[in-house]
Write a protein that holds these residues in place. Sequence first.
Motif, PDB file in Angstrom:
ATOM      1  N   SER A   1      -8.093   9.980  72.352  1.00 21.97           N
ATOM      2  CA  SER A   1      -9.071  10.154  71.376  1.00 21.97           C
ATOM      3  C   SER A   1      -8.940   8.947  70.092  1.00 21.97           C
ATOM      4  O   SER A   1      -7.952   8.395  69.676  1.00 21.97           O
ATOM      5  CB  SER A   1      -8.750  11.463  70.305  1.00 21.97           C
ATOM      6  N   THR A   2     -10.118   8.588  69.792  1.00 13.37           N
ATOM      7  CA  THR A   2     -10.411   7.561  68.616  1.00 13.37           C
ATOM      8  C   THR A   2     -10.185   8.220  67.227  1.00 13.37           C
ATOM      9  O   THR A   2     -10.287   7.532  66.297  1.00 13.37           O
ATOM     10  CB  THR A   2     -11.522   6.826  68.545  1.00 13.37           C
ATOM     11  N   LYS A   3     -10.368   9.574  67.156  1.00 14.84           N
ATOM     12  CA  LYS A   3     -10.171  10.439  66.018  1.00 14.84           C
ATOM     13  C   LYS A   3      -9.100  10.967  65.532  1.00 14.84           C
ATOM     14  O   LYS A   3      -9.180  11.980  64.991  1.00 14.84           O
ATOM     15  CB  LYS A   3     -11.633  11.386  66.084  1.00 14.84           C
ATOM     16  N   PHE A   4      -8.088  10.613  65.773  1.00 14.78           N
ATOM     17  CA  PHE A   4      -6.811  11.293  65.628  1.00 14.78           C
ATOM     18  C   PHE A   4      -6.536  11.518  64.191  1.00 14.78           C
ATOM     19  O   PHE A   4      -6.744  10.867  63.400  1.00 14.78           O
ATOM     20  CB  PHE A   4      -5.518  10.496  66.057  1.00 14.78           C
ATOM     21  N   ASP A   5      -6.240  12.609  64.013  1.00 10.91           N
ATOM     22  CA  ASP A   5      -5.803  13.142  62.418  1.00 10.91           C
ATOM     23  C   ASP A   5      -4.772  14.104  62.395  1.00 10.91           C
ATOM     24  O   ASP A   5      -4.745  15.236  62.665  1.00 10.91           O
ATOM     25  CB  ASP A   5      -7.012  13.957  61.976  1.00 10.91           C
ATOM     26  N   SER A   6      -3.440  13.419  61.747  1.00 11.70           N
ATOM     27  CA  SER A   6      -2.210  14.060  61.838  1.00 11.70           C
ATOM     28  C   SER A   6      -2.274  15.537  60.887  1.00 11.70           C
ATOM     29  O   SER A   6      -1.382  16.363  61.233  1.00 11.70           O
ATOM     30  CB  SER A   6      -1.272  13.305  61.474  1.00 11.70           C
ATOM     31  N   GLU A   7      -3.381  15.455  60.121  1.00 10.54           N
ATOM     32  CA  GLU A   7      -3.332  16.656  59.108  1.00 10.54           C
ATOM     33  C   GLU A   7      -4.027  17.892  59.687  1.00 10.54           C
ATOM     34  O   GLU A   7      -4.127  18.952  59.234  1.00 10.54           O
ATOM     35  CB  GLU A   7      -3.966  16.201  57.784  1.00 10.54           C
TER      36      GLU A   7
ATOM     37  N   GLU B   1      -9.505   0.920  70.953  1.00  7.45           N
ATOM     38  CA  GLU B   1      -9.809   2.147  69.983  1.00  7.45           C
ATOM     39  C   GLU B   1      -9.272   3.393  70.048  1.00  7.45           C
ATOM     40  O   GLU B   1      -9.307   4.317  69.231  1.00  7.45           O
ATOM     41  CB  GLU B   1     -11.429   2.239  70.104  1.00  7.45           C
ATOM     42  N   ILE B   2      -8.464   3.828  71.124  1.00  2.94           N
ATOM     43  CA  ILE B   2      -7.918   4.979  71.471  1.00  2.94           C
ATOM     44  C   ILE B   2      -6.652   4.928  70.393  1.00  2.94           C
ATOM     45  O   ILE B   2      -5.748   4.215  70.348  1.00  2.94           O
ATOM     46  CB  ILE B   2      -7.409   4.932  72.863  1.00  2.94           C
TER      47      ILE B   2
ATOM     48  N   SER C   1     -13.965   9.252  74.024  1.00  2.00           N
ATOM     49  CA  SER C   1     -12.631   9.556  74.507  1.00  2.00           C
ATOM     50  C   SER C   1     -12.156   8.731  75.669  1.00  2.00           C
ATOM     51  O   SER C   1     -13.140   8.320  76.573  1.00  2.00           O
ATOM     52  CB  SER C   1     -12.850  11.095  74.929  1.00  2.00           C
ATOM     53  N   TYR C   2     -10.803   8.800  75.948  1.00  2.00           N
ATOM     54  CA  TYR C   2     -10.316   8.066  77.003  1.00  2.00           C
ATOM     55  C   TYR C   2     -10.118   9.329  78.139  1.00  2.00           C
ATOM     56  O   TYR C   2      -9.312  10.339  78.061  1.00  2.00           O
ATOM     57  CB  TYR C   2      -9.033   7.589  76.690  1.00  2.00           C
TER      58      TYR C   2
ATOM     59  N   GLU D   1      -4.759  20.860  61.703  1.00  5.63           N
ATOM     60  CA  GLU D   1      -3.937  21.894  62.374  1.00  5.63           C
ATOM     61  C   GLU D   1      -4.364  22.256  63.508  1.00  5.63           C
ATOM     62  O   GLU D   1      -4.053  23.176  64.350  1.00  5.63           O
ATOM     63  CB  GLU D   1      -3.616  22.939  61.349  1.00  5.63           C
ATOM     64  N   THR D   2      -5.926  22.247  63.806  1.00  7.63           N
ATOM     65  CA  THR D   2      -6.469  22.613  65.094  1.00  7.63           C
ATOM     66  C   THR D   2      -6.713  21.689  66.217  1.00  7.63           C
ATOM     67  O   THR D   2      -7.093  22.025  67.266  1.00  7.63           O
ATOM     68  CB  THR D   2      -7.849  23.232  64.944  1.00  7.63           C
ATOM     69  N   ALA D   3      -6.150  20.395  66.035  1.00  7.51           N
ATOM     70  CA  ALA D   3      -6.550  19.233  66.730  1.00  7.51           C
ATOM     71  C   ALA D   3      -7.651  19.082  67.397  1.00  7.51           C
ATOM     72  O   ALA D   3      -7.925  18.769  68.459  1.00  7.51           O
ATOM     73  CB  ALA D   3      -5.306  19.534  68.061  1.00  7.51           C
ATOM     74  N   GLU D   4      -8.808  19.542  66.468  1.00  4.08           N
ATOM     75  CA  GLU D   4     -10.112  19.235  66.895  1.00  4.08           C
ATOM     76  C   GLU D   4     -10.230  17.580  67.233  1.00  4.08           C
ATOM     77  O   GLU D   4     -11.135  17.317  68.066  1.00  4.08           O
ATOM     78  CB  GLU D   4     -11.073  19.614  65.729  1.00  4.08           C
ATOM     79  N   TRP D   5      -9.587  16.893  66.864  1.00  4.83           N
ATOM     80  CA  TRP D   5      -9.783  15.406  67.123  1.00  4.83           C
ATOM     81  C   TRP D   5      -9.451  15.233  68.736  1.00  4.83           C
ATOM     82  O   TRP D   5      -9.812  14.222  69.137  1.00  4.83           O
ATOM     83  CB  TRP D   5      -8.481  14.481  66.295  1.00  4.83           C
ATOM     84  N   ALA D   6      -9.014  16.247  69.421  1.00  4.92           N
ATOM     85  CA  ALA D   6      -8.538  15.709  70.667  1.00  4.92           C
ATOM     86  C   ALA D   6      -9.818  16.478  71.615  1.00  4.92           C
ATOM     87  O   ALA D   6      -9.816  16.065  72.824  1.00  4.92           O
ATOM     88  CB  ALA D   6      -7.371  16.517  71.126  1.00  4.92           C
ATOM     89  N   THR D   7     -10.660  17.000  71.119  1.00  2.00           N
ATOM     90  CA  THR D   7     -12.010  17.106  71.843  1.00  2.00           C
ATOM     91  C   THR D   7     -12.655  16.035  72.396  1.00  2.00           C
ATOM     92  O   THR D   7     -12.889  15.136  71.605  1.00  2.00           O
ATOM     93  CB  THR D   7     -12.779  18.147  71.099  1.00  2.00           C
ATOM     94  N   TRP D   8     -12.972  16.082  73.750  1.00  6.32           N
ATOM     95  CA  TRP D   8     -13.946  14.829  74.240  1.00  6.32           C
ATOM     96  C   TRP D   8     -15.219  14.623  73.852  1.00  6.32           C
ATOM     97  O   TRP D   8     -15.945  15.410  73.557  1.00  6.32           O
ATOM     98  CB  TRP D   8     -14.117  15.218  75.711  1.00  6.32           C
ATOM     99  N   ASP D   9     -15.266  13.275  73.324  1.00  5.59           N
ATOM    100  CA  ASP D   9     -16.661  12.760  73.334  1.00  5.59           C
ATOM    101  C   ASP D   9     -16.887  11.407  74.017  1.00  5.59           C
ATOM    102  O   ASP D   9     -16.115  10.970  74.935  1.00  5.59           O
ATOM    103  CB  ASP D   9     -16.772  12.709  71.701  1.00  5.59           C
ATOM    104  N   ASP D  10     -17.772  10.814  73.552  1.00  4.21           N
ATOM    105  CA  ASP D  10     -18.258   9.592  74.136  1.00  4.21           C
ATOM    106  C   ASP D  10     -17.490   8.656  74.165  1.00  4.21           C
ATOM    107  O   ASP D  10     -17.262   7.700  74.887  1.00  4.21           O
ATOM    108  CB  ASP D  10     -19.760   9.093  73.716  1.00  4.21           C
TER     109      ASP D  10
END
Length: 171
Positions: free
Chosen positions: A72-78, A46-47, A91-92, A80-89
Amino acid sequence: QLLGYCEGNLLNSIWTSIRQLDFEGDTVKLGMWLEKVLSSEPPSPEINAFWFGLFNPIHNGETSADLYVSGSTKFDSENETAEWATWDDNSYLPEQRYANSSVLKDIYRLVSKTEAAEQGEYILCLGFAGLAVNQIIKTLNREILLGERERRDIAVGFDSGDFILLEGIEK
């Protein structure tokens, strides 16, 4: 080129010391670290993306710079803050995620108490981490990087700061 840019913006003898660091040797060491981490603690299918985060650990009361890997499972190339990289349950977060880069530590140590601190840490730490990760990703076994996935994206950056989106890896 990054050192040349720094030298052109701020005359300081510190750049000569930084030129003497073993960038190639540390890149090889980082490649072995990443291969070991991904082999012994593989990410789930899922990562979607790996985040190589730059941060400032404190060891024995001394601040330095280092790199870690997470996913992260939430990658979003659009985004611009890379919020997708923040850790959650989901996350790898491998146990061995911290790289212990000697070059990042030395860059920080050399520039931290000089007028070159901000420029040196920002440009050289982010630049070295981005170049090293890019080289490692190109040479590491695809099966280790991808597992069952067809593609994973890659980003390198400061926690709560700027980042570089690298070319993703595909089978």
